[in-house]
Design an enzyme around this catalytic site. Sequence first.
Site, PDB file in Angstrom:
ATOM      1  CG  ASN A 168      -0.334  -0.133   2.517  1.00  0.00           C
ATOM      2  OD1 ASN A 168       0.652  -0.858   2.678  1.00  0.00           O
ATOM      3  ND2 ASN A 168      -0.866   0.557   3.507  1.00  0.00           N
ATOM      4  N   GLY A 244       2.803  -5.485   7.954  1.00  0.00           N
ATOM      5  CA  GLY A 244       1.831  -6.442   7.446  1.00  0.00           C
ATOM      6  C   GLY A 244       0.664  -6.587   8.405  1.00  0.00           C
ATOM      7  CB  SER A 245      -2.237  -8.808   8.311  1.00  0.00           C
ATOM      8  OG  SER A 245      -1.676 -10.112   8.242  1.00  0.00           O
ATOM      9  CD  GLU A 266       2.813   0.361   9.860  1.00  0.00           C
ATOM     10  OE1 GLU A 266       1.694   0.449   9.293  1.00  0.00           O
ATOM     11  OE2 GLU A 266       3.855   0.822   9.381  1.00  0.00           O
ATOM     12  CB  CYS A 300      -1.379   0.900   8.334  1.00  0.00           C
ATOM     13  SG  CYS A 300      -0.084   2.169   8.306  1.00  0.00           S
ATOM     14  CD  GLU A 399      -6.369  -2.176   8.901  1.00  0.00           C
ATOM     15  OE1 GLU A 399      -5.738  -1.130   8.690  1.00  0.00           O
ATOM     16  OE2 GLU A 399      -5.825  -3.276   9.128  1.00  0.00           O
ATOM     17  CD  GLU A 476       8.770   0.913  10.216  1.00  0.00           C
ATOM     18  OE1 GLU A 476       7.711   1.414   9.786  1.00  0.00           O
ATOM     19  OE2 GLU A 476       9.354  -0.033   9.674  1.00  0.00           O
TER      20      GLU A 476
END
Length: 496
Positions: A168, A244-245, A266, A300, A399, A476
Site C-alpha cells: 500500500n 503487514g497484518s 507495524e 494502516c 479493519e 519507525e
Amino acid sequence: MRRPPATDTNRPRRSQAMTYHTPLMLIGGEWRTAASGRFIDVVDPCTEDVLGQVPAGGPDEVAEALAHARAALPVWRAVHGWERGKKLRRIAREMERRRDELARALSQEIGRPLSQAGGEVAIAIEQFDWFAGEAERLFGETIPSRQGGRLVTDLEPVGIVAAFTAWNFPINLLARKIAPALAAGCPIVCRPSEQTPATSTILIECCEAADLPPGVVQLLQGRAEDLSPALIAAPEVRKISLTGSTRVGRLVMAQAAQTVKRLSMELGGHAPVVVCESADAKAAAAACAAFKFRNAGQVCIAPNRFYVHERIAAAFTQRMVEEAEALRLGGAFDADTTMGPLTTRAQRDRVEALSEETRASGARLLTGGARPQGRNRGFFFEPTVFDEVPDDARIMREEPFGPLAPITTFTDLDDALARANSTPYGLAAYAFTRDQGEAQALSRGLKSGMVGLNTFAIAHAEAPFGGVDQSGMGREGGRQAILDYLDVKMTHFMPG
C-alpha cells in the site's frame, strides 16, 4: 531478456498503455532474474491488464543473498557513521532526481492517482535525510564506576536485517526500514510485495547509486511463501522488520522465536475517531473524509470508526456524504481522478462483502456501497458512508482497509473512549475538539501508539511511528527507531 509465459490460465491481457520499469533482483551487487526462470504477473488495478512480470525467487536466491550479507557485515559496520550518513544523503538526492519515475511506477502498480503519488516519494526521501543525521550521532556514554574506573557503553549494529513490506505504501515502507538499518551499520535484505516490484526496483537502484559495498542492500522478488521462511529461519539474520497484518505478525513472531531474533512490526490497525460536541462538525467531517478515502482507504493509519457526539452528528454525517460523493473515481493517470481502485481483486472483493454485511447488520447506507456503474474493468469500489452502525458489527471490530466509513454516535466522552478502545488494536487514534480539557482527556484516554488531535498528520521522519497491543512493537522514525537496529555493549574499564 526473454520472459517465459505465466502459468496462470486466467491471465489478464497485457497492457500496452505505457512503459513499465523492468523488475529485477539485486543480489551481491548484481541485477538478475530468478535462477528458476519463473515469473509472476503484475496486474494493473485500474484495468486488470498485465503490466509486466516479476522474477519469482526462492530459497536458492535467499541463500546467495545471505552469503553476500555475511560478507558485507564486517565491511559496512566498520564504516564511520559520518561516512554512512553521506551515503544516505546520496540515496536521498538520487530519489529526488528520479522522483517522477518513482511516482509513476507507484501509480501503475497500486492505482493511486499520480497527482498524489509524489507525496509518498517526498516522505521517503525525508527518511534517508533524517537517518543520515542519526548515523552521525551514534554515541555511547561513559559512566563513573562506583568500584573505580569507567563504565563505557558502545552502540553496535545488531547484524543482518530482513525487511518485509506491504504494497500500500511501497516506497515509504521500504525507506523506513532501509534508512535506519544502513545508518546503524546493518546490511539489509528486502522482500517487498510482489504487487509492487518495479517501484521497489527503482528505489533499490537509488540505493545502489550511493556506491554501497556489494551485499549491503539486496532485493529479493517473489512470493512471500517462497522467500520469507528461509530468511526468518536463517540464524545470521538478527533483526526482522515487518509491515503487514496482525495474522502475519503472529506467524513471524513464532518463527523468529526459534532463533531469538529482534523484531519490529507495524501490524494491523483499526483507528477510531472521536468527534466531540465542541468540534466544528463540518470542518472535522471534511478532514475525516479526505484522509479516510486517501489511497482508497488502504492506509494502516486510516480513520476507520467514527464516534460522533449526537448533537453534531447530523451536520457531520451530511458533510461526510457530500465529500464522498464529490470524489471522482478513475485511472491513476487521469488528471481529474481523486480516488483510484483497490489495489487487488481480493481486497476489492473483501470490501464488497464487508459492505453488504454492514448493511445486513442494521446500519443505514447513506452513499456508495457498490462497484461504480460503467466501469467493467479495474478493482474500483465507491466511497461508502454508513450511519447507525451497531458496535457489534464486524466493520467496527475489524479493519476494512478500504473506502468504507461507519458512523455511530455518543453522548458521554467516557463512553466514547471505552468504545474507541474496545478492539485489540492500537496503532493510531484521532479526535476533534476545541476544548483543551477534552484534548488532554483524549490524549490520555485513547489507547494507541499515536494520537492525532484535530489533525491526521501523525507520520513524521523525526517522530516515532508505531503501535501497541496487536498493532505491533517497535518504532519507525524518530530517534527511537534506530535503537531497534543496535546492540548496546557495556565495558567496565578498571585501572590495570
